[in-house]
Design an enzyme around this catalytic site. Structure first.
Site, short mmCIF file in Angstrom:
data_model
loop_
_atom_site.label_atom_id
_atom_site.label_comp_id
_atom_site.label_asym_id
_atom_site.label_seq_id
_atom_site.Cartn_x
_atom_site.Cartn_y
_atom_site.Cartn_z
N ASP A 87 0.86 -1.17 0.00
CA ASP A 87 0.00 0.00 0.00
C ASP A 87 0.90 1.23 0.00
O ASP A 87 2.09 1.15 0.33
CB ASP A 87 -0.89 -0.03 1.24
CG ASP A 87 -1.71 1.21 1.42
OD1 ASP A 87 -2.40 1.59 0.46
OD2 ASP A 87 -1.66 1.81 2.51
N ASP A 89 -0.28 5.06 0.93
CA ASP A 89 -0.54 6.03 1.99
C ASP A 89 -0.48 5.38 3.37
O ASP A 89 -1.13 4.37 3.64
CB ASP A 89 -1.93 6.65 1.80
CG ASP A 89 -2.02 7.51 0.55
OD1 ASP A 89 -1.06 8.26 0.28
OD2 ASP A 89 -3.03 7.41 -0.18
N ALA A 200 -5.48 3.07 -3.29
CA ALA A 200 -6.80 3.59 -3.62
C ALA A 200 -6.73 5.08 -3.92
O ALA A 200 -7.76 5.71 -4.14
CB ALA A 200 -7.76 3.33 -2.45
N LYS A 249 -8.80 -2.90 -3.84
CA LYS A 249 -7.52 -2.88 -4.57
C LYS A 249 -6.87 -4.25 -4.42
O LYS A 249 -6.59 -4.72 -3.33
CB LYS A 249 -6.61 -1.78 -4.03
CG LYS A 249 -6.37 -1.83 -2.54
CD LYS A 249 -5.56 -0.64 -2.07
CE LYS A 249 -5.30 -0.73 -0.57
NZ LYS A 249 -4.57 0.42 -0.04
N ASP A 288 -1.49 -0.80 5.92
CA ASP A 288 -1.82 -0.18 7.21
C ASP A 288 -3.28 -0.38 7.58
O ASP A 288 -3.74 0.15 8.59
CB ASP A 288 -1.52 1.33 7.16
CG ASP A 288 -2.50 2.10 6.30
OD1 ASP A 288 -3.16 3.01 6.83
OD2 ASP A 288 -2.62 1.79 5.12
#
Length: 351
Positions: A87, A89, A200, A249, A288
């Protein structure tokens, strides 16, 4: 069996079980491993931001034997079977930056149109709490996320976003990579391990963040995210393909990936195309959010080691995170521990 993580464990501390009610069986106690970050001398490799003095951090491993078995299996299968899925962010980037909540690839964007910036902020304030609500069923939450993303994308088009807006937004954004990200990327690139960044957010912004903050390309990185389409004047006219949000995702969206080097001028080519990446059936997954575990959906993986970054609300979320992920790093930890873990997954490089 000697632990594969032994080389980077400084201490093992049992934690108290938080089981409630008499007569209820207690869950096994997780291991809380206190690790120490790499030396800060390497921070100048990219714009990592001011992380502060080197310090210890905590990582929770709920089932140590299972983790050891997975590490052995991936290591024995060899590097040609491994890929990394990450991921963006609050995973590759830091949750806290300069004492404030770091911005996301969506959140940093300023259209240059205050009316539309305010409308997108209103959507965030409404939908963001719903994204992390523990009481909303997953099917209902998925529909809510689809609504949020589609409304936000529509506002970006309607509000006249340009690519110049993206460049300016990134330049002024409160965003920074975790300490150790560059070293992890370099380590994996040297060994030919592909990295798929699933987000995303917005691919065009992620690529601009990588460009401005790292100042170099990595030919093993591909970005799977929402992609914009611009006209000849640099104005946003639409989004390509299906919407990727925080709960959908996964590798089904791999065909939307683009090699990062194309935007950054690297002419050496990518390590793997989409077809060959799908043949790599061992996975190191970084996220996360528990929903990030779905990033490997669509891949018939053999062995997966999942790493979760629990950045906030630790007391309220630790039990669910430690059950979901093989390893959980707490308190916005640097990426140094993941680099050490990656070194355990790969045989020593021949000299």
């Amino acid at each position: 069996m000697c632990s594969r993580l032994q080389s980077f464990i400084a201490a093992t501390i049992p934690t108290r079980c938080s089981g409630r009610g008499r007569g209820r069986a207690r869950a096994p106690k997780p291991h809380v491993l206190v690790l120490f970050s790499l030396s800060s001398s390497s921070r100048n490799r990219g714009e990592m931001g001011d992380y502060g003095p080197s310090k210890g951090w905590e990582v929770v491993v709920d089932d140590r034997q299972s983790l050891d078995r997975k590490i052995d299996a991936i290591r024995n299968a060899g590097p040609q079977k491994l890929q990394v899925i990450a991921d963006f962010d609050a995973t590759l980037t830091r949750y806290w930056v300069n004492g404030c909540r770091g911005q996301s690839s969506h959140g940093l964007l300023q259209q240059g149109n205050p009316e539309y910036d305010a409308k997108r902020q209103q959507l965030y304030e409404y939908y963001h709490p719903l994204e992390f609500s523990p009481t909303i069923p997953i099917d209902e939450k998925t529909k809510l996320m689809e609504e949020w993303w589609e409304k936000t994308h529509a506002l970006l088009v309607e509000g006249g976003l340009t690519y110049d807006d993206i460049k300016k937004s990134v330049a002024s954004a409160n965003i920074a990579f975790r300490e150790g990200v560059v070293e992890l990327f370099e380590f994996l690139e040297e060994r030919g391990i592909p990295i798929l960044i699933f987000s995303a957010g917005l691919a065009d912004i992620i690529e601009e963040v990588l460009r401005q903050k790292l100042h170099r390309s990595f030919r093993n990185i591909r970005v799977v995210s929402n992609r914009m389409e611009f006209d000849n004047d640099g104005g946003l006219i639409s989004f390509k393909g299906r919407t990727i949000h925080s709960l959908n995702k996964n590798e089904h969206a791999l065909d939307m990936a683009a090699p990062l080097h194309e935007q950054l001028g690297d002419v050496n080519g990518t390590v793997d195309d989409s077809a060959s990446v799908k043949m790599r059936t061992n996975v190191l997954l970084l996220g996360d959010h528990i929903g990030d575990l779905g990033m490997s959906d669509g891949l018939s993986y053999e062995t997966r080691v999942s790493v979760g970054f629990l950045n906030d609300n630790i007391e309220g979320s630790i039990n669910s995170y430690r059950k979901a992920f093989d390893v959980v790093y707490l308190n916005d930890a640097p990426m140094s521990g993941v680099l050490e873990l990656a070194s355990q997954l790969l045989p020593a490089k021949a000299t």
